[in-house]
Motif scaffolding. Sequence first.
Motif, PDB file in Angstrom:
ATOM      1  N   LEU A  38       0.829  -1.208   0.000  1.00  0.00           N
ATOM      2  CA  LEU A  38       0.000   0.000   0.000  1.00  0.00           C
ATOM      3  C   LEU A  38       0.862   1.256   0.000  1.00  0.00           C
ATOM      4  O   LEU A  38       0.577   2.210  -0.726  1.00  0.00           O
ATOM      5  N   LYS A  39       1.936   1.255   0.777  1.00  0.00           N
ATOM      6  CA  LYS A  39       2.833   2.410   0.809  1.00  0.00           C
ATOM      7  C   LYS A  39       3.489   2.618  -0.547  1.00  0.00           C
ATOM      8  O   LYS A  39       3.593   3.753  -1.020  1.00  0.00           O
ATOM      9  N   GLN A  40       3.920   1.549  -1.195  1.00  0.00           N
ATOM     10  CA  GLN A  40       4.528   1.673  -2.517  1.00  0.00           C
ATOM     11  C   GLN A  40       3.531   2.223  -3.531  1.00  0.00           C
ATOM     12  O   GLN A  40       3.882   3.046  -4.380  1.00  0.00           O
ATOM     13  N   ALA A  41       2.269   1.776  -3.446  1.00  0.00           N
ATOM     14  CA  ALA A  41       1.245   2.261  -4.367  1.00  0.00           C
ATOM     15  C   ALA A  41       0.987   3.749  -4.163  1.00  0.00           C
ATOM     16  O   ALA A  41       0.890   4.518  -5.125  1.00  0.00           O
ATOM     17  N   LEU A  42       0.898   4.175  -2.902  1.00  0.00           N
ATOM     18  CA  LEU A  42       0.669   5.598  -2.624  1.00  0.00           C
ATOM     19  C   LEU A  42       1.871   6.446  -3.010  1.00  0.00           C
ATOM     20  O   LEU A  42       1.712   7.584  -3.488  1.00  0.00           O
ATOM     21  N   VAL A  45       1.585   7.074  -6.692  1.00  0.00           N
ATOM     22  CA  VAL A  45       0.621   8.136  -7.007  1.00  0.00           C
ATOM     23  C   VAL A  45       1.253   9.508  -6.746  1.00  0.00           C
ATOM     24  O   VAL A  45       1.119  10.428  -7.557  1.00  0.00           O
ATOM     25  N   ALA A  46       1.962   9.626  -5.642  1.00  0.00           N
ATOM     26  CA  ALA A  46       2.633  10.893  -5.331  1.00  0.00           C
ATOM     27  C   ALA A  46       3.713  11.216  -6.369  1.00  0.00           C
ATOM     28  O   ALA A  46       3.887  12.376  -6.752  1.00  0.00           O
ATOM     29  N   GLN A  48       3.663  10.334  -9.512  1.00  0.00           N
ATOM     30  CA  GLN A  48       2.994  10.781 -10.735  1.00  0.00           C
ATOM     31  C   GLN A  48       2.529  12.226 -10.612  1.00  0.00           C
ATOM     32  O   GLN A  48       2.597  12.989 -11.574  1.00  0.00           O
ATOM     33  N   GLU A  49       2.083  12.607  -9.431  1.00  0.00           N
ATOM     34  CA  GLU A  49       1.695  14.014  -9.225  1.00  0.00           C
ATOM     35  C   GLU A  49       2.912  14.926  -9.363  1.00  0.00           C
ATOM     36  O   GLU A  49       2.833  15.985  -9.986  1.00  0.00           O
ATOM     37  N   ALA A  50       4.028  14.507  -8.785  1.00  0.00           N
ATOM     38  CA  ALA A  50       5.251  15.299  -8.913  1.00  0.00           C
ATOM     39  C   ALA A  50       5.696  15.382 -10.368  1.00  0.00           C
ATOM     40  O   ALA A  50       6.182  16.422 -10.825  1.00  0.00           O
ATOM     41  N   ASN A  51       5.503  14.297 -11.113  1.00  0.00           N
ATOM     42  CA  ASN A  51       5.856  14.290 -12.533  1.00  0.00           C
ATOM     43  C   ASN A  51       5.009  15.290 -13.313  1.00  0.00           C
ATOM     44  O   ASN A  51       5.509  15.955 -14.222  1.00  0.00           O
ATOM     45  N   VAL A  52       3.733  15.409 -12.949  1.00  0.00           N
ATOM     46  CA  VAL A  52       2.862  16.382 -13.623  1.00  0.00           C
ATOM     47  C   VAL A  52       3.394  17.799 -13.405  1.00  0.00           C
ATOM     48  O   VAL A  52       3.456  18.607 -14.343  1.00  0.00           O
ATOM     49  N   HIS A  53       3.809  18.097 -12.186  1.00  0.00           N
ATOM     50  CA  HIS A  53       4.349  19.429 -11.903  1.00  0.00           C
ATOM     51  C   HIS A  53       5.636  19.674 -12.693  1.00  0.00           C
ATOM     52  O   HIS A  53       5.841  20.774 -13.226  1.00  0.00           O
ATOM     53  N   SER A  79      -4.632   7.511 -11.698  1.00  0.00           N
ATOM     54  CA  SER A  79      -4.060   6.929 -10.479  1.00  0.00           C
ATOM     55  C   SER A  79      -4.791   7.439  -9.248  1.00  0.00           C
ATOM     56  O   SER A  79      -5.073   6.674  -8.322  1.00  0.00           O
ATOM     57  N   LEU A  80      -5.100   8.723  -9.238  1.00  0.00           N
ATOM     58  CA  LEU A  80      -5.824   9.291  -8.108  1.00  0.00           C
ATOM     59  C   LEU A  80      -7.240   8.734  -8.022  1.00  0.00           C
ATOM     60  O   LEU A  80      -7.740   8.443  -6.929  1.00  0.00           O
TER      61      LEU A  80
END
Length: 102
Positions: A38-42, A45-46, A48-53, A79-80
Motif C-alpha cells: 500500500l505504501k509503494q502504491a501511494l 501516485v505521489a 505521478q503528481e510530482a511528474n505532472v508538476h 491513479s488518483l
Amino acid sequence: MITNNLITPVNLGSISGMNPLERKATPAEATESFATFLKQALDGVAAQEANVHTVNDQFIIGKADVNDVLIASSKAELSLALTSQVRNKVVEAYQEIMRMQL
C-alpha cells in the motif's frame, strides 16, 4: 507503451511451484506485506503528481509538448481515481465489519 505503476506483474510460475509444506506467513507478516504494498502504491501516485508538476514546468519554459502535459496529467488523474475507489472500498468493508453482530 503505457505502464501502470500501481499494479505490479505477478510471476505465476512461482505460485504453481510452491511447496505446500512451506511455512505459511503469519498474520503479522501478511499485514506488514500489505502495508508495504500500500505504501509503494501511494508513493507511486505521489510520484505521478510530482511528474505532472515537472512536465508543467517544462512546458512553461518550452521544453515539453502539450501532449506530454496531457498524458502526464491523465495518468495522474487515473491513479488518483483508482486510489480514491480503493479507499472507498476499504471504508465500505470496515463499515460492514462494524455492523456485524458477534
